[in-house]
Design a protein around this motif. Structure first.
Motif, PDB file in Angstrom:
ATOM      1  N   ILE A  63      85.701 111.320  99.897  1.00  0.00           N
ATOM      2  CA  ILE A  63      86.383 111.774 101.050  1.00  0.00           C
ATOM      3  C   ILE A  63      86.703 113.172 100.668  1.00  0.00           C
ATOM      4  O   ILE A  63      87.077 113.749  99.903  1.00  0.00           O
ATOM      5  CB  ILE A  63      87.942 111.168 100.985  1.00  0.00           C
ATOM      6  N   ASN A  64      86.084 114.073 101.540  1.00  0.00           N
ATOM      7  CA  ASN A  64      85.789 115.480 101.239  1.00  0.00           C
ATOM      8  C   ASN A  64      86.984 116.151 102.086  1.00  0.00           C
ATOM      9  O   ASN A  64      87.223 116.317 103.162  1.00  0.00           O
ATOM     10  CB  ASN A  64      84.416 116.135 102.121  1.00  0.00           C
ATOM     11  N   LEU A  65      87.587 117.115 101.316  1.00  0.00           N
ATOM     12  CA  LEU A  65      88.767 117.825 101.919  1.00  0.00           C
ATOM     13  C   LEU A  65      88.629 119.280 102.243  1.00  0.00           C
ATOM     14  O   LEU A  65      89.443 119.984 102.686  1.00  0.00           O
ATOM     15  CB  LEU A  65      89.793 117.731 100.701  1.00  0.00           C
ATOM     16  N   SER A  66      87.265 119.607 102.116  1.00  0.00           N
ATOM     17  CA  SER A  66      87.026 121.145 102.621  1.00  0.00           C
ATOM     18  C   SER A  66      85.650 120.960 103.517  1.00  0.00           C
ATOM     19  O   SER A  66      84.840 120.163 103.069  1.00  0.00           O
ATOM     20  CB  SER A  66      86.475 121.725 101.194  1.00  0.00           C
ATOM     21  N   ASP A  74      77.525 106.996  98.788  1.00  0.00           N
ATOM     22  CA  ASP A  74      77.016 105.824  99.800  1.00  0.00           C
ATOM     23  C   ASP A  74      77.628 106.304 101.106  1.00  0.00           C
ATOM     24  O   ASP A  74      77.001 106.021 102.032  1.00  0.00           O
ATOM     25  CB  ASP A  74      77.353 104.611  99.349  1.00  0.00           C
ATOM     26  N   HIS A  75      78.782 106.658 101.243  1.00  0.00           N
ATOM     27  CA  HIS A  75      79.410 107.006 102.436  1.00  0.00           C
ATOM     28  C   HIS A  75      80.527 108.269 102.066  1.00  0.00           C
ATOM     29  O   HIS A  75      81.067 108.279 100.992  1.00  0.00           O
ATOM     30  CB  HIS A  75      80.416 106.059 102.866  1.00  0.00           C
ATOM     31  N   LEU A 121      90.124 112.062 110.223  1.00  0.00           N
ATOM     32  CA  LEU A 121      89.144 111.251 109.254  1.00  0.00           C
ATOM     33  C   LEU A 121      87.721 111.100 109.785  1.00  0.00           C
ATOM     34  O   LEU A 121      87.796 110.108 110.748  1.00  0.00           O
ATOM     35  CB  LEU A 121      89.707 110.295 108.458  1.00  0.00           C
ATOM     36  N   MET A 122      86.767 111.701 109.505  1.00  0.00           N
ATOM     37  CA  MET A 122      85.463 111.540 110.356  1.00  0.00           C
ATOM     38  C   MET A 122      84.427 111.060 109.348  1.00  0.00           C
ATOM     39  O   MET A 122      84.443 111.877 108.346  1.00  0.00           O
ATOM     40  CB  MET A 122      85.248 112.865 111.135  1.00  0.00           C
ATOM     41  N   LYS A 123      83.611 110.167 109.670  1.00  0.00           N
ATOM     42  CA  LYS A 123      82.439 109.947 108.799  1.00  0.00           C
ATOM     43  C   LYS A 123      81.478 110.725 108.979  1.00  0.00           C
ATOM     44  O   LYS A 123      81.008 111.051 110.133  1.00  0.00           O
ATOM     45  CB  LYS A 123      82.102 108.424 109.163  1.00  0.00           C
ATOM     46  N   LYS A 124      80.873 111.330 108.022  1.00  0.00           N
ATOM     47  CA  LYS A 124      79.500 112.203 108.335  1.00  0.00           C
ATOM     48  C   LYS A 124      78.466 111.352 108.260  1.00  0.00           C
ATOM     49  O   LYS A 124      78.194 110.428 107.309  1.00  0.00           O
ATOM     50  CB  LYS A 124      79.679 113.149 106.971  1.00  0.00           C
ATOM     51  N   TRP A 125      77.364 111.725 108.731  1.00  0.00           N
ATOM     52  CA  TRP A 125      75.985 110.980 108.772  1.00  0.00           C
ATOM     53  C   TRP A 125      75.371 111.347 107.908  1.00  0.00           C
ATOM     54  O   TRP A 125      74.490 111.803 107.244  1.00  0.00           O
ATOM     55  CB  TRP A 125      75.511 111.036 109.999  1.00  0.00           C
TER      56      TRP A 125
END
Length: 75
Positions: free
Chosen positions: A43-46, A58-59, A71-75
């Motif tokens: 989970i990236n906060l920046s 993995d995700h 909260l958005m999933k990155k591809w």
């Protein structure tokens, strides 16, 4: 995560990921753990997180506390 107790385990790392890419030794350790069906989530906060560092997960999700992107999933 190396013992039988933690096979199929999930690790969640919450960070800004503003750091250098991990060493080849660390990447190999993570790859060995993935062979035991362990999964690594980030989970990236920046918005300035290092993509090379996050590529070992993995995700990856990005969290930005504003009205548009939560909260958005990155591809």
């Amino acid at each position: 995560m190396r013992s039988d107790t933690y096979k199929n385990a999930d690790m969640v790392v919450i960070s800004d990921f503003i750091a250098p890419e991990q060493s080849d030794e660390m990447k190999q350790k993570v790859d060995r753990l993935k062979e035991c069906k362990n999964r690594f989530h980030a989970i990236n906060l920046s918005k300035y997180g290092n993509p090379a560092l996050m590529s070992m997960f993995d995700h990856c999700w990005s969290y930005h506390p504003n009205l548009v992107g939560r909260l958005m999933k990155k591809w």
